[in-house]
Design a protein around this motif. Structure first.
Motif, PDB file in Angstrom:
ATOM      1  N   ALA A  19      58.539  52.579  22.890  1.00 54.52           N
ATOM      2  CA  ALA A  19      57.822  52.063  24.055  1.00 54.52           C
ATOM      3  C   ALA A  19      56.333  52.300  23.870  1.00 54.52           C
ATOM      4  O   ALA A  19      55.876  53.443  23.866  1.00 54.52           O
ATOM      5  N   THR A  20      55.577  51.220  23.717  1.00 56.59           N
ATOM      6  CA  THR A  20      54.133  51.354  23.499  1.00 56.59           C
ATOM      7  C   THR A  20      53.366  50.436  24.434  1.00 56.59           C
ATOM      8  O   THR A  20      53.861  49.394  24.860  1.00 56.59           O
ATOM      9  N   SER A  21      52.135  50.847  24.752  1.00 59.18           N
ATOM     10  CA  SER A  21      51.269  50.061  25.622  1.00 59.18           C
ATOM     11  C   SER A  21      49.821  50.297  25.239  1.00 59.18           C
ATOM     12  O   SER A  21      49.354  51.441  25.258  1.00 59.18           O
ATOM     13  N   PRO A  22      49.072  49.232  24.899  1.00 52.73           N
ATOM     14  CA  PRO A  22      47.639  49.411  24.646  1.00 52.73           C
ATOM     15  C   PRO A  22      46.901  49.965  25.864  1.00 52.73           C
ATOM     16  O   PRO A  22      45.943  50.728  25.716  1.00 52.73           O
ATOM     17  N   VAL A  23      47.343  49.592  27.067  1.00 52.20           N
ATOM     18  CA  VAL A  23      46.690  50.078  28.277  1.00 52.20           C
ATOM     19  C   VAL A  23      46.806  51.591  28.384  1.00 52.20           C
ATOM     20  O   VAL A  23      45.893  52.273  28.867  1.00 52.20           O
ATOM     21  N   LEU A  24      47.933  52.147  27.909  1.00 51.13           N
ATOM     22  CA  LEU A  24      48.163  53.587  27.949  1.00 51.13           C
ATOM     23  C   LEU A  24      47.769  54.287  26.651  1.00 51.13           C
ATOM     24  O   LEU A  24      48.023  55.477  26.488  1.00 51.13           O
ATOM     25  N   GLY A  25      47.180  53.552  25.737  1.00 51.48           N
ATOM     26  CA  GLY A  25      46.676  54.166  24.511  1.00 51.48           C
ATOM     27  C   GLY A  25      47.727  54.430  23.461  1.00 51.48           C
ATOM     28  O   GLY A  25      47.479  55.174  22.509  1.00 51.48           O
ATOM     29  N   GLY A  26      48.911  53.818  23.597  1.00 50.32           N
ATOM     30  CA  GLY A  26      49.961  54.040  22.592  1.00 50.32           C
ATOM     31  C   GLY A  26      51.305  54.269  23.244  1.00 50.32           C
ATOM     32  O   GLY A  26      51.847  53.399  23.928  1.00 50.32           O
ATOM     33  N   ASP A  27      51.840  55.465  23.025  1.00 52.44           N
ATOM     34  CA  ASP A  27      53.171  55.815  23.506  1.00 52.44           C
ATOM     35  C   ASP A  27      53.230  55.722  25.030  1.00 52.44           C
ATOM     36  O   ASP A  27      52.431  56.321  25.737  1.00 52.44           O
ATOM     37  N   ALA A  28      54.216  54.974  25.544  1.00 55.41           N
ATOM     38  CA  ALA A  28      54.272  54.719  26.984  1.00 55.41           C
ATOM     39  C   ALA A  28      55.193  55.652  27.741  1.00 55.41           C
ATOM     40  O   ALA A  28      55.062  55.791  28.958  1.00 55.41           O
ATOM     41  N   GLY A  29      56.164  56.293  27.061  1.00 53.51           N
ATOM     42  CA  GLY A  29      57.092  57.142  27.796  1.00 53.51           C
ATOM     43  C   GLY A  29      58.196  57.687  26.923  1.00 53.51           C
ATOM     44  O   GLY A  29      58.398  57.240  25.782  1.00 53.51           O
ATOM     45  N   ASP A  30      58.928  58.641  27.461  1.00 47.64           N
ATOM     46  CA  ASP A  30      59.965  59.354  26.719  1.00 47.64           C
ATOM     47  C   ASP A  30      61.378  58.973  27.121  1.00 47.64           C
ATOM     48  O   ASP A  30      62.324  59.243  26.379  1.00 47.64           O
ATOM     49  N   VAL A  31      61.555  58.407  28.314  1.00 49.54           N
ATOM     50  CA  VAL A  31      62.891  58.266  28.900  1.00 49.54           C
ATOM     51  C   VAL A  31      63.263  56.797  29.069  1.00 49.54           C
ATOM     52  O   VAL A  31      62.486  56.013  29.627  1.00 49.54           O
ATOM     53  N   ALA A  32      64.465  56.436  28.611  1.00 50.68           N
ATOM     54  CA  ALA A  32      65.016  55.094  28.785  1.00 50.68           C
ATOM     55  C   ALA A  32      65.807  55.072  30.091  1.00 50.68           C
ATOM     56  O   ALA A  32      66.965  55.462  30.133  1.00 50.68           O
ATOM     57  N   TYR A  33      65.166  54.627  31.155  1.00 49.52           N
ATOM     58  CA  TYR A  33      65.816  54.579  32.460  1.00 49.52           C
ATOM     59  C   TYR A  33      66.663  53.318  32.585  1.00 49.52           C
ATOM     60  O   TYR A  33      66.220  52.228  32.191  1.00 49.52           O
ATOM     61  N   PRO A  34      67.850  53.419  33.162  1.00 53.18           N
ATOM     62  CA  PRO A  34      68.670  52.224  33.351  1.00 53.18           C
ATOM     63  C   PRO A  34      68.173  51.324  34.469  1.00 53.18           C
ATOM     64  O   PRO A  34      68.456  50.124  34.476  1.00 53.18           O
ATOM     65  N   TYR A  35      67.428  51.892  35.448  1.00 50.25           N
ATOM     66  CA  TYR A  35      66.949  51.099  36.578  1.00 50.25           C
ATOM     67  C   TYR A  35      65.507  51.438  36.917  1.00 50.25           C
ATOM     68  O   TYR A  35      65.063  52.579  36.751  1.00 50.25           O
ATOM     69  N   TYR A  36      64.799  50.419  37.431  1.00 50.11           N
ATOM     70  CA  TYR A  36      63.468  50.601  38.001  1.00 50.11           C
ATOM     71  C   TYR A  36      63.511  50.025  39.418  1.00 50.11           C
ATOM     72  O   TYR A  36      64.048  48.928  39.634  1.00 50.11           O
ATOM     73  N   LEU A  37      62.983  50.759  40.369  1.00 48.50           N
ATOM     74  CA  LEU A  37      63.220  50.473  41.779  1.00 48.50           C
ATOM     75  C   LEU A  37      61.930  50.274  42.571  1.00 48.50           C
ATOM     76  O   LEU A  37      60.906  50.910  42.282  1.00 48.50           O
ATOM     77  N   VAL A  38      62.011  49.408  43.580  1.00 51.45           N
ATOM     78  CA  VAL A  38      61.007  49.330  44.643  1.00 51.45           C
ATOM     79  C   VAL A  38      61.715  49.684  45.946  1.00 51.45           C
ATOM     80  O   VAL A  38      62.700  49.040  46.316  1.00 51.45           O
ATOM     81  N   ASN A  39      61.251  50.729  46.584  1.00 47.43           N
ATOM     82  CA  ASN A  39      61.849  51.201  47.832  1.00 47.43           C
ATOM     83  C   ASN A  39      63.363  51.380  47.705  1.00 47.43           C
ATOM     84  O   ASN A  39      64.130  51.015  48.602  1.00 47.43           O
ATOM     85  N   GLY A  40      63.761  51.952  46.579  1.00 47.16           N
ATOM     86  CA  GLY A  40      65.156  52.315  46.379  1.00 47.16           C
ATOM     87  C   GLY A  40      66.087  51.172  46.050  1.00 47.16           C
ATOM     88  O   GLY A  40      67.304  51.344  46.080  1.00 47.16           O
ATOM     89  N   ARG A  41      65.562  50.002  45.707  1.00 48.80           N
ATOM     90  CA  ARG A  41      66.390  48.827  45.443  1.00 48.80           C
ATOM     91  C   ARG A  41      66.149  48.301  44.032  1.00 48.80           C
ATOM     92  O   ARG A  41      65.023  48.270  43.535  1.00 48.80           O
ATOM     93  N   THR A  42      67.240  47.848  43.400  1.00 45.92           N
ATOM     94  CA  THR A  42      67.133  47.221  42.090  1.00 45.92           C
ATOM     95  C   THR A  42      66.642  45.783  42.245  1.00 45.92           C
ATOM     96  O   THR A  42      66.721  45.201  43.339  1.00 45.92           O
ATOM     97  N   PRO A  43      66.181  45.155  41.141  1.00 46.28           N
ATOM     98  CA  PRO A  43      65.695  43.774  41.237  1.00 46.28           C
ATOM     99  C   PRO A  43      66.763  42.772  41.666  1.00 46.28           C
ATOM    100  O   PRO A  43      66.436  41.702  42.179  1.00 46.28           O
TER     101      PRO A  43
END
Length: 514
Positions: free
Chosen positions: A247-271
């Motif tokens: 996981a990489t991002s130029p905006v974040l200068g390289g490495d974007a994160g350590d954890v592969a999350y199964p879900y990303y939520l807005v107000n506790g809801r999946t897309p």
């Protein structure tokens, strides 16, 4: 149920000054040393803390709240998970007060572990800050704790535990402090809480994720993951591997994160089952964004609209228009939008992780966009805090710092040995300041990953008239200097708001000398 009062939890052995740090008026990386017999720090139950609370002058009523932390089943939108939360909702029920009120909240702990409650971003009295072993003793299972303090500054805040990796479960909720003299004009308001979710999915827990990450990686490639972006597939008794690679991002200068999350939520809801916010065309809407994630920066945009940024971390800024915003963990932004006619996606892109969270704004007819919609507003580089300027009413007056504290951010994925100045967190290590000083914090990132650094009990100013904040992103290889006025006595946590980096050791303490 046992109830713990403020005075009962503070005493000998809590946050004792067992060690000091040679940092006064120094711009070099400090190293720990034994404190002298006469060295002393203002403790959470010190008279100076009580005096500071008296000076805050609460002018409004006492707002009483009851909160229970418990194991529960939550519906994320067709996907049910067993987790820990405040009540039966995600996020937990919003707490809303007005600046000048006194908040009196009793937290009852029905969890199988001790817990606490930290009020992220508030400059409150030190003994209410909610850091076990520093400002209070842990709230044991079956016990309760009474938090009571004056709330003096309006803004968008939130609360969560400061115990292990509990924050990466469902234990968080927004805290909105209204301005009795609100200068903004708007018709609607929407509180949007962003999160990355792993708890209860295929047997995963944040504790299991922490245990896996703590083993490190076999090869680090200079601190950046250069393998395909995936998580390992070998299952364990605590679910599949959740270590993220690639996981990489130029905006974040390289490495974007350590954890592969199964879900990303807005107000506790999946897309697949997003929350829908309704309004009329032409309505002026205030959106309060909170990033409650554990390991994910979010790039947010409202399709078909431009956003006017009005606040960050609770403090007003000179208004600036943008198509998208970047929020690191712990950061908050307030924006204004004028609603168009139709159905529009509010998309939160997990920066560098190629997945999204979603909510909808509906002002008229039409079909909803697909769950994986990517509005064009996400394409340009997002607005970041360094491009903003503080509103004149809250700008930190120019002053030469009396003291500079340098914090080298160290560690890597290889050993997962995240630390500050090469030292993993120890409650005996304190960086001294004195009341009345202008203090400069110099963050020097020696790692291959970005870190959102958060200071408790204060707000600092970014350089060159930049915004007032309590959490700032420090990119790999960069140095970021921020200033704050030492006006809130006590012992305060300073840490990376990546919950796994903090728990592995990227935390320390700033203590006021008596």
């Amino acid at each position: 149920m046992r109830t713990t009062t403020r005075r009962a939890v503070l005493g000998a052995g809590l946050a004792t000054a067992a060690g000091g740090l040679l940092t006064a008026c120094s711009d070099s990386s400090p190293s720990p040393s034994s404190s002298s017999p006469t060295a002393s720090y203002i403790e959470p139950d010190g008279k100076e803390v009580a005096a500071a609370e008296t000076r805050r002058r609460a002018t409004g009523p006492v707002r009483e709240v009851r909160l229970t932390a418990a194991r529960t089943e939550l519906d994320l939108g067709g996907r049910k998970v067993t987790t820990w939360s405040y009540g039966d909702a995600l996020p937990g029920k919003e707490v809303r007060v007005t600046a000048g009120d006194t908040l009196a909240l009793r937290l009852a702990n029905h969890l199988p572990q001790a817990t606490s409650l930290h009020w992220h971003g508030l400059a409150l009295r030190n003994d209410m800050d909610g850091v076990p072993g520093v400002t209070q003793r842990p709230i044991a299972p079956g016990a309760a704790f009474d938090y009571r303090f004056a709330v003096t500054h309006p803004g968008t805040y939130w609360f969560h535990p400061h115990s292990g990796v509990q924050q990466d479960r469902g234990l968080y909720a927004p805290l909105i402090v209204e301005d009795p003299k609100e200068p903004l004009k708007y018709d609607k308001e929407w509180v949007v809480v962003l999160d990355d979710w792993v708890d209860g999915v295929e047997g995963s827990t944040p504790d299991a994720v922490m245990a896996e990450l703590a083993k490190g990686m076999s090869h680090d490639m200079g601190g950046m993951h250069h393998m395909s972006m995936t998580s390992a597939s070998s299952p364990s008794s605590d679910g599949p591997s959740r270590m993220l690679m690639g996981a990489t991002s130029p905006v974040l200068g390289g490495d974007a994160g350590d954890v592969a999350y199964p879900y990303y939520l807005v107000n506790g809801r999946t897309p697949d089952a997003p929350e829908t916010f309704t309004a009329k065309p032409g309505d002026r809407i205030r959106i309060r964004f909170v990033n409650a994630g554990g390991d994910t920066a979010f790039r947010v945009a409202l399709g078909g609209h431009r956003m006017t940024v009005t606040h960050t971390d609770g403090f007003p800024v000179r208004h600036m228009e943008t198509d998208s915003l970047l929020l690191g963990m712990g950061e908050r932004y307030d924006v204004l939008v004028t609603a168009g006619d139709g159905v529009f996606p509010l998309t939160a892109l997990a920066e560098g992780k190629k997945r999204t969270a979603l909510a909808l704004l509906r002002t008229g007819g039409g079909s909803a966009p697909d769950a994986d919609v990517r509005p064009k507003e996400l394409e340009a580089a997002p607005l970041t805090a360094d491009r903003l300027r503080a509103d004149g009413a809250v700008a930190l007056p120019s002053r030469r710092p009396d003291r500079t504290l340098t914090f080298e951010l160290t560690g890597s994925m290889t050993k997962y040995d995240w630390a500050i100045n090469g030292r993993r967190y120890a409650s005996s290590d304190r960086y001294p300041v004195r009341a009345g000083e202008r203090v400069r914090l110099a963050f020097v990132n020696r790692t291959g990953m970005w870190h959102p650094m958060h200071l408790h009990g204060h707000t600092f100013a970014l350089p060159g008239g930049g915004p007032r904040k309590d959490t700032t992103i420090v990119l790999p290889g960069r140095r970021v200097e921020v200033d704050f006025d030492a006006d809130n006595p006590g012992v305060w946590m300073l840490h990376c708001h990546n919950v796994y980096h903090a728990e592995s050791g990227m935390m320390t303490l700033v203590g006021y000398r008596g």
